[in-house]
Design an enzyme around this catalytic site. Structure first.
Site, PDB file in Angstrom:
ATOM      1  N   SER A 116      -0.104  -4.986   2.659  1.00 20.78           N
ATOM      2  CA  SER A 116      -1.023  -4.930   1.241  1.00 20.78           C
ATOM      3  C   SER A 116       0.088  -4.306   0.283  1.00 20.78           C
ATOM      4  O   SER A 116       0.612  -3.263   0.391  1.00 20.78           O
ATOM      5  CB  SER A 116      -2.000  -3.793   1.448  1.00 20.78           C
ATOM      6  OG  SER A 116      -3.133  -4.283   2.341  1.00 20.78           O
ATOM      7  N   GLU A 130       1.526  -0.418  -3.855  1.00 23.63           N
ATOM      8  CA  GLU A 130       1.516   0.476  -2.791  1.00 23.63           C
ATOM      9  C   GLU A 130       2.815   0.817  -2.283  1.00 23.63           C
ATOM     10  O   GLU A 130       2.993   2.155  -1.806  1.00 23.63           O
ATOM     11  CB  GLU A 130       0.618  -0.096  -1.756  1.00 23.63           C
ATOM     12  CG  GLU A 130       0.403   0.991  -0.417  1.00 23.63           C
ATOM     13  CD  GLU A 130      -1.012   0.417   0.351  1.00 23.63           C
ATOM     14  OE1 GLU A 130      -0.738   0.683   1.542  1.00 23.63           O
ATOM     15  OE2 GLU A 130      -1.735  -0.111  -0.133  1.00 23.63           O
ATOM     16  N   ARG A 158      -4.259   7.240   0.958  1.00 22.38           N
ATOM     17  CA  ARG A 158      -3.079   6.713   0.773  1.00 22.38           C
ATOM     18  C   ARG A 158      -2.045   7.661   0.295  1.00 22.38           C
ATOM     19  O   ARG A 158      -1.202   7.468  -0.687  1.00 22.38           O
ATOM     20  CB  ARG A 158      -2.997   5.308  -0.181  1.00 22.38           C
ATOM     21  CG  ARG A 158      -3.801   4.164   0.647  1.00 22.38           C
ATOM     22  CD  ARG A 158      -3.293   4.049   2.027  1.00 22.38           C
ATOM     23  NE  ARG A 158      -4.381   2.864   2.961  1.00 22.38           N
ATOM     24  CZ  ARG A 158      -5.631   3.382   3.193  1.00 22.38           C
ATOM     25  NH1 ARG A 158      -5.685   4.593   3.375  1.00 22.38           N
ATOM     26  NH2 ARG A 158      -6.303   2.564   3.697  1.00 22.38           N
TER      27      ARG A 158
END
Length: 355
Positions: free
Chosen positions: A253, A349, A175
């Site tokens: 998420s 995130e 990520r």
């Protein structure tokens, strides 16, 4: 949707006037629909307009806004946000394709499959734009963008010079990428190139997709006939597990799955046998953040206009007129609860910009 309708068929070849929106309402431009305004929003329809956009700033430049599917904005953002609006995709030679940064990611995936190109099917139904995908190195079901990215073209905001980053120069990680590590505001991605498989099974997909229980159950009797069937299965699974942002505003998420040394992960699993863990390289394992949040009793819990989806514990939802500040306060409660129970610190995130 018909293949002919997917991806903007015509690449932008002419200049368009900038769209300059003052006191722009960001609640209508983000999937969380948080109550937020920015002093100025500039929509750019061609890379050549970036110089003009720079001259049209109101206050400081605060970075890019894609489709707003991975952002948390505060009530009032001072300065200017930029939105890349050029779209299109084209097929090149030998499995290579190029997509403009403003193209919808999922439309690119579907278009590539309709071109009989394989590799991106595991990334079906991920929200956002093509330009945002390399920044996060998006991934799902064992496949990351980095597996198929060939190159990224970007313009440096300060100097307005263009650079072509080969895949290994993008410093892709979980990520993350050079575009995220350096500075969200430093580079404006304009185009992304991919090298996909023209025929046969995708090697990455074939080796990894059955490591996931949902896919194991779906194809327990018979393997998928091809990439299209696998893509449809993933779309069905995501639709069944994740709340629709149109009815439950969310950013997908909200927390990363923590990665910790393997010995620590195995020791934690001895204490909590039901804890899902997954290998993450040679010496680390990822833990399921959703499972830990659920074990702390937060799944389906709500505090006013914010809460945790009853469908998936990793998804935070705006149930009404929530602000970014309120959502982050709630998120901190989850982080503290998981740390107190499991000794694990979760990280958020989405991109956060509060003022």
């Amino acid at each position: 949707m018909l293949c002919a309708d997917l991806c903007s068929a015509q690449l932008y070849t002419e200049l368009s006037l900038l769209e300059v929106i003052d006191n722009a309402d960001l609640s209508k431009r983000t999937s969380l629909r948080l109550q937020s305004h920015v002093d100025r929003l500039i929509r750019v329809h061609h890379p050549a307009e970036l110089i003009e956009a720079k001259q049209a700033l109101r206050g400081p430049y605060r970075g890019l806004l894609g489709e707003g599917s991975n952002s948390v904005f505060g009530s009032h953002i001072r300065g200017t946000l930029l939105q890349v609006a050029w779209r299109g995709c084209e097929r090149m030679e030998a499995g290579f394709i190029r997509a403009k940064a403003g193209e919808h990611w999922d439309e690119l995936v579907q278009w590539s499959l309709c071109q009989d190109l394989q590799g991106l099917e595991n990334l079906s139904m991920i929200p956002g734009t093509v330009g945002a995908a390399p920044i996060q190195n998006i991934g799902a079901y064992g496949v990351e963008l980095s597996h198929y990215c060939h190159a990224v073209e970007a313009t440096h905001w300060d100097s307005m010079t263009r650079r072509r980053f080969k895949a290994d120069e993008c410093l892709f990680a979980y990520r993350s990428s050079i575009f995220k590590k350096a500075n969200h505001q430093a580079w404006i991605i304009t185009d992304v190139e991919f090298h996909l498989n023209e025929s046969g099974a995708s090697p990455v997909t074939a080796s990894l997709n059955y490591a996931y229980p949902d896919l194991q159950r779906r194809f327990s009797q018979q393997a998928p006939s091809g990439a299209l069937e696998l893509a449809q299965a993933i779309r069905d699974i995501r639709a069944s597990k994740l709340p629709d942002p149109h009815t439950e505003p969310n950013a997908g998420s909200f927390f990363h799955n923590p990665s910790i040394p393997s010995d620590a992960a195995i020791a934690l699993k001895r204490r909590y046998p039901e804890l899902p863990i997954y290998p993450d390289g040679a010496q680390h394992h990822k833990l399921s953040a959703a499972w830990m949040i659920e074990q702390c009793g937060f799944r389906g819990q709500r505090d006013g206009d914010v809460g945790v989806s009853a469908k998936h514990a990793l998804v935070l939802v705006n149930y009404g007129l929530a602000t970014g500040e309120k959502l982050l306060d709630f998120a901190q409660r989850l982080i503290q609860a998981v740390e107190a129970k499991f000794g694990i610190t979760m990280s958020i995130e989405p991109r956060i910009l509060l003022s």
